[in-house]
Design an enzyme around this catalytic site. Structure first.
Site, PDB file in Angstrom:
ATOM      1  N   LYS A  79     -11.553 -14.531  -9.947  1.00  0.00           N
ATOM      2  CA  LYS A  79     -10.972 -13.550 -10.875  1.00  0.00           C
ATOM      3  C   LYS A  79      -9.603 -13.040 -10.445  1.00  0.00           C
ATOM      4  O   LYS A  79      -9.204 -13.179  -9.292  1.00  0.00           O
ATOM      5  CB  LYS A  79     -11.945 -12.380 -11.062  1.00  0.00           C
ATOM      6  CG  LYS A  79     -13.064 -12.752 -12.038  1.00  0.00           C
ATOM      7  CD  LYS A  79     -13.947 -11.596 -12.409  1.00  0.00           C
ATOM      8  CE  LYS A  79     -15.034 -12.107 -13.368  1.00  0.00           C
ATOM      9  NZ  LYS A  79     -16.034 -11.086 -13.649  1.00  0.00           N
ATOM     10  N   ARG A 122     -22.765 -14.146  -8.946  1.00  0.00           N
ATOM     11  CA  ARG A 122     -22.370 -15.156  -9.941  1.00  0.00           C
ATOM     12  C   ARG A 122     -21.107 -15.846  -9.462  1.00  0.00           C
ATOM     13  O   ARG A 122     -20.096 -15.194  -9.225  1.00  0.00           O
ATOM     14  CB  ARG A 122     -22.132 -14.451 -11.278  1.00  0.00           C
ATOM     15  CG  ARG A 122     -21.795 -15.368 -12.440  1.00  0.00           C
ATOM     16  CD  ARG A 122     -21.575 -14.528 -13.701  1.00  0.00           C
ATOM     17  NE  ARG A 122     -21.259 -15.346 -14.852  1.00  0.00           N
ATOM     18  CZ  ARG A 122     -20.040 -15.778 -15.148  1.00  0.00           C
ATOM     19  NH1 ARG A 122     -19.032 -15.457 -14.391  1.00  0.00           N
ATOM     20  NH2 ARG A 122     -19.831 -16.529 -16.226  1.00  0.00           N
TER      21      ARG A 122
HETATM   22  C1  7PM Z   1     -11.752 -14.935 -18.153  1.00  0.00           C
HETATM   23  C2  7PM Z   1     -12.179 -13.664 -17.831  1.00  0.00           C
HETATM   24  C3  7PM Z   1     -12.541 -16.020 -17.960  1.00  0.00           C
HETATM   25  C4  7PM Z   1     -13.418 -13.489 -17.304  1.00  0.00           C
HETATM   26  C5  7PM Z   1     -13.783 -15.850 -17.418  1.00  0.00           C
HETATM   27  C6  7PM Z   1     -14.203 -14.591 -17.104  1.00  0.00           C
HETATM   28  C7  7PM Z   1     -19.022 -12.012 -15.573  1.00  0.00           C
HETATM   29  C8  7PM Z   1     -19.946 -12.492 -16.499  1.00  0.00           C
HETATM   30  C9  7PM Z   1     -18.035 -13.451 -16.818  1.00  0.00           C
HETATM   31  C10 7PM Z   1     -19.430 -10.998 -14.653  1.00  0.00           C
HETATM   32  C11 7PM Z   1     -21.589 -11.114 -15.685  1.00  0.00           C
HETATM   33  C12 7PM Z   1     -15.635 -15.399 -15.369  1.00  0.00           C
HETATM   34  C13 7PM Z   1     -15.497 -14.379 -16.458  1.00  0.00           C
HETATM   35  N1  7PM Z   1     -17.844 -12.643 -15.783  1.00  0.00           N
HETATM   36  N2  7PM Z   1     -21.228 -12.060 -16.557  1.00  0.00           N
HETATM   37  N3  7PM Z   1     -19.312 -13.395 -17.270  1.00  0.00           N
HETATM   38  N4  7PM Z   1     -20.735 -10.590 -14.758  1.00  0.00           N
HETATM   39  N5  7PM Z   1     -22.855 -10.648 -15.718  1.00  0.00           N
HETATM   40  O1  7PM Z   1     -14.831 -15.294 -14.411  1.00  0.00           O
HETATM   41  O2  7PM Z   1     -18.673 -10.490 -13.816  1.00  0.00           O
HETATM   42  O3  7PM Z   1     -16.463 -16.296 -15.447  1.00  0.00           O
HETATM   43  S1  7PM Z   1     -16.834 -14.438 -17.575  1.00  0.00           S
END
Ligand code: 7PM
Length: 284
Positions: A222, A256
């Site tokens: 991230k 995750r």
């Molecule tokens: C852009 C921004 C692309 C954020 C992808 C993401 C989480 C999640 C995601 C989290 C839970 C990523 C995120 N992040 N579900 N889904 N917790 N529970 O980096 O922090 O995959 S999407």
């Protein structure tokens, strides 16, 4: 601590476990066209399981800031074949990353046993869909909406606000008939948060644990890691494993990540050092 899953199954999180990220959008597993290549997605999932992932989180809609929203039909077309194929090949726990009630229902019918909703079941009908599915639910905090959440996040006290929000969502679930034993909580790193907010939440993770439910964290690749290291998204592995170990030592029970093997190694090393320090007998 256990999390109740459908079919009388339980997920034991007395030690941290890893959730592997499986994005099934056409830009991640394209067959050259607009469709998701199921067999390539399954290969990646099986490799993550081989590396030690306990849960595979299947997502068909990008929550990336500014990403184009997709319909429930399109999301189902992407995720259902992958969930069905994975169900046949593995007994891993499958989670469905969605905000949409129709996708929750269909994904759970196909074999998902955790609903991972970055919107914490606030969409219309989402509470009912989750309750009827019998699945476990991850309730995540987000300020604003995916499209615009990073424009101007602001908090007077981020930790108190996140705890208050999650407490309210736990209560909403219980009122709707979803037992607490099915719930997970997540501070939502990067979801409407500045770097300082993310760092405050990571430092204060033990305060979230007072809500009494297992904590899930997702920081893999991230922006906060980019801000801390100056590195591009594909060069954040070391930073990601470091924050994963720190989060686990601060009480996170599910991590995750896109990088399962390295993340598990980091958590194991952190846990071993803490166990050793707890075993030292100090003079009174
Ligand atoms: C852009 C921004 C692309 C954020 C992808 C993401 C989480 C999640 C995601 C989290 C839970 C990523 C995120 N992040 N579900 N889904 N917790 N529970 O980096 O922090 O995959 S999407």
């Amino acid at each position: 601590m256990n999390i109740d899953l459908p079919g009388g199954r339980q997920l034991d999180v007395s030690e941290p476990v890893v959730m592997g990220v499986l994005n099934v959008t056409p830009d991640s597993f394209s067959d050259g066209g607009r469709h998701v290549d199921v067999s390539r997605a399954i290969d990646v999932a099986l490799r993550m399981i081989d590396e030690g992932a306990t849960i595979i989180d299947v997502g068909g809609e990008s929550t990336r800031p500014g990403a184009t929203p997709v319909s429930a039909e399109e999301e189902c077309r992407r995720v259902l074949p992958v969930i069905e194929a994975l169900r046949l090949r593995s007994n891993c726990i499958i989670s469905i990353d969605t905000m949409k009630p129709d996708v929750m229902r269909e994904a759970c019918r196909a074999g998902a046993s955790i609903i991972n909703d970055v919107n914490a079941l606030r969409s219309d009908q989402a509470l009912t869909a989750a309750m009827e599915s019998g699945a476990a639910v991850c309730l995540m905090h987000m300020q604003g909406e995916p499209q615009t959440m990073q424009h101007s996040p602001s908090y007077s006290a981020v930790v108190d606000e996140v705890i208050g929000f999650l407490r309210e969502r736990i209560a909403a679930c219980v009122t709707c008939g979803i037992p607490e034993s099915r719930l997970l909580i997540d501070p939502g790193f990067g979801f409407g948060k500045r770097l300082v907010d993310n760092l405050d939440l990571l430092a204060c993770l033990p305060a979230l644990a007072t809500l009494g439910r297992p904590i899930l964290v997702g920081m893999s690749r991230k922006g906060m890691l980019g801000q801390l290291t100056g590195r591009a998204v594909d060069d954040r592995l070391a930073a990601g494993t470091a924050v994963a170990a720190i989060a686990a030592l601060h009480g996170a029970k599910i991590v995750r990540t896109h990088d399962v093997a390295a993340t598990l190694d980091a958590i194991k090393v952190g846990y071993a050092i803490r166990a050793a320090s707890q075993a030292i007998v100090r003079p009174a």
